[in-house]
Design a protein around this motif. Structure first.
Motif, PDB file in Angstrom:
ATOM      1  N   ALA A  69       0.843  -1.197   0.000  1.00 47.73           N
ATOM      2  CA  ALA A  69       0.000   0.000   0.000  1.00 47.73           C
ATOM      3  C   ALA A  69       0.878   1.247   0.000  1.00 47.73           C
ATOM      4  O   ALA A  69       1.856   1.333   0.751  1.00 47.73           O
ATOM      5  N   HIS A 103      -2.288   9.005   1.052  1.00 49.14           N
ATOM      6  CA  HIS A 103      -2.093   7.881   1.975  1.00 49.14           C
ATOM      7  C   HIS A 103      -1.150   8.281   3.106  1.00 49.14           C
ATOM      8  O   HIS A 103      -0.052   8.793   2.847  1.00 49.14           O
ATOM      9  N   THR A 207      -2.686  -2.313   7.239  1.00 46.53           N
ATOM     10  CA  THR A 207      -2.201  -1.076   6.642  1.00 46.53           C
ATOM     11  C   THR A 207      -2.635   0.150   7.429  1.00 46.53           C
ATOM     12  O   THR A 207      -1.859   1.070   7.648  1.00 46.53           O
TER      13      THR A 207
END
Length: 362
Positions: A69, A103, A207
């Protein structure tokens, strides 16, 4: 008639002693060389803190090396950043401001130490070249070596640490042979030592791990979340910490220039800044306030040469936002994260082209 006893020849005795000592020295040198040459598994090293409050060092290593990720913004600091910045909320807020998904990963580990942060940054930027912004802790004058640096740094990295005003230098160096031996033994018999030689997805914490929501330490104690502390107890702890801060200049050689007193912090901060500049990664700093009227001594002018240093103070006297005198709770983390999102919104460079992929699974 009794036989005459011949006294030992002093020269022969001295020669024998010299040979014995030489043999011991050679044997020790050979043993040391063997221990230093043992294969070293940094994933196993990251698990050495499994029984301590730093046990999330394993998850941090896994998030960097085994989780594909992406990471656009990384938070790196101590437990104050771990408890005070919510990665899930920060990701939501920054994504809304940017009009795209940003992210966020909070890679903070309990205890301060810029040497370990330097290891993390190098690992992170090598494994995740898509990183655009690093948010580092400004935890005041950092004079410590992080325990995970001793566990995870190579012998060369430990030997290359600044020697000046570094009371951890020889402690870290002397720990290397035994550390290497334990690491090699863990590779041969991982089950005996309670470690995993290879990544196990089933044991991965995920994650989006957000430790501001709260978690249990290996000893069962609750950390972060909605924890609070009675006001009187918090005020007493804040006063005790203030007294400790007042002794700082006595215990850390105040007659020396600041760059010498803070040799560890400055050495590794320069290393981080150099790599960030090479990789075109922006830097920012945040110093989350302790509870009460005083905080750790800081020099924001030093950090400002690398990036903006945000030092919010508006909520420092609101006990409802703290789980103790040093760490914010979930309510405080929400406030601090919203503040940080507003400060960071204009600092994140555009995303790198998708063709620049990441490398994982090492």
């Amino acid at each position: 008639m009794m036989a005459e006893i011949t006294p030992p020849d002093p020269q022969t005795t001295e020669t024998g002693t010299a040979r014995y000592l030489l043999g011991m020295a050679v044997g020790f040198a050979v043993l040391l060389a063997v221990l230093l040459a043992l294969p070293f598994n940094r994933y196993i090293a990251a698990q050495r803190a499994a029984g301590s409050e730093m046990f999330h060092a394993r998850w941090v290593y896994e998030r960097i090396h085994f989780d594909p990720a992406p990471i656009d913004v990384a938070i790196i600091g101590s437990s104050r950043m771990e408890s005070g910045i919510s990665p899930s909320l920060l990701q939501q807020l920054l994504s809304a401001k940017a009009g795209r998904t940003v992210h966020v990963a909070n890679l903070s580990v309990v205890q301060a130490g810029r040497d370990y942060h330097d290891l993390l940054v190098h690992d992170l930027l090598n494994a995740h070249p898509e990183v655009r912004l690093l948010v580092l802790a400004d935890d005041g004058f950092m004079v410590y070596s992080h325990p995970m640096f001793q566990e995870m740094a190579s012998p060369g990295q430990i030997a290359a640490a600044p020697l000046l005003v570094n009371k951890f230098y020889f402690t870290n160096l002397l720990a290397v042979p035994y550390r290497n031996l334990l690491n090699a033994a863990g590779q041969v018999a991982p089950g005996w030592f309670g470690v995993d030689r290879n990544f196990r997805p089933a044991a991965y914490l995920g994650t989006g791990l957000d430790r501001t929501l709260g978690y249990r330490l290996p000893d069962g104690h609750w950390r972060n979340g909605n924890a609070t502390m009675p006001l009187a107890q918090m005020q007493a702890r804040a006063q005790a910490n203030l007294a400790t801060q007042n002794r700082f200049t006595i215990s850390h050689l105040p007659f020396l220039p600041e760059e010498m007193q803070l040799a560890i912090d400055h050495h590794y901060m320069q290393s981080i800044a150099d790599l960030a500049r090479q990789r075109h990664v922006a830097l920012a700093f945040v110093g989350l306030p302790m509870f009460g009227p005083a905080d750790l001594p800081r020099n924001p002018r030093y950090f400002s040469r690398f990036g903006p240093d945000f030092l919010p103070t508006a909520w420092r006297n609101d006990a409802a936002l703290y789980q103790d005198d040093t760490h914010l709770n979930r309510a405080g983390a929400i406030l601090a994260t919203r503040y940080l999102a507003d400060q960071l919104a204009g600092l994140i460079p555009p995303a790198r082209p998708a063709t620049q992929g990441t490398t994982h699974g090492r």
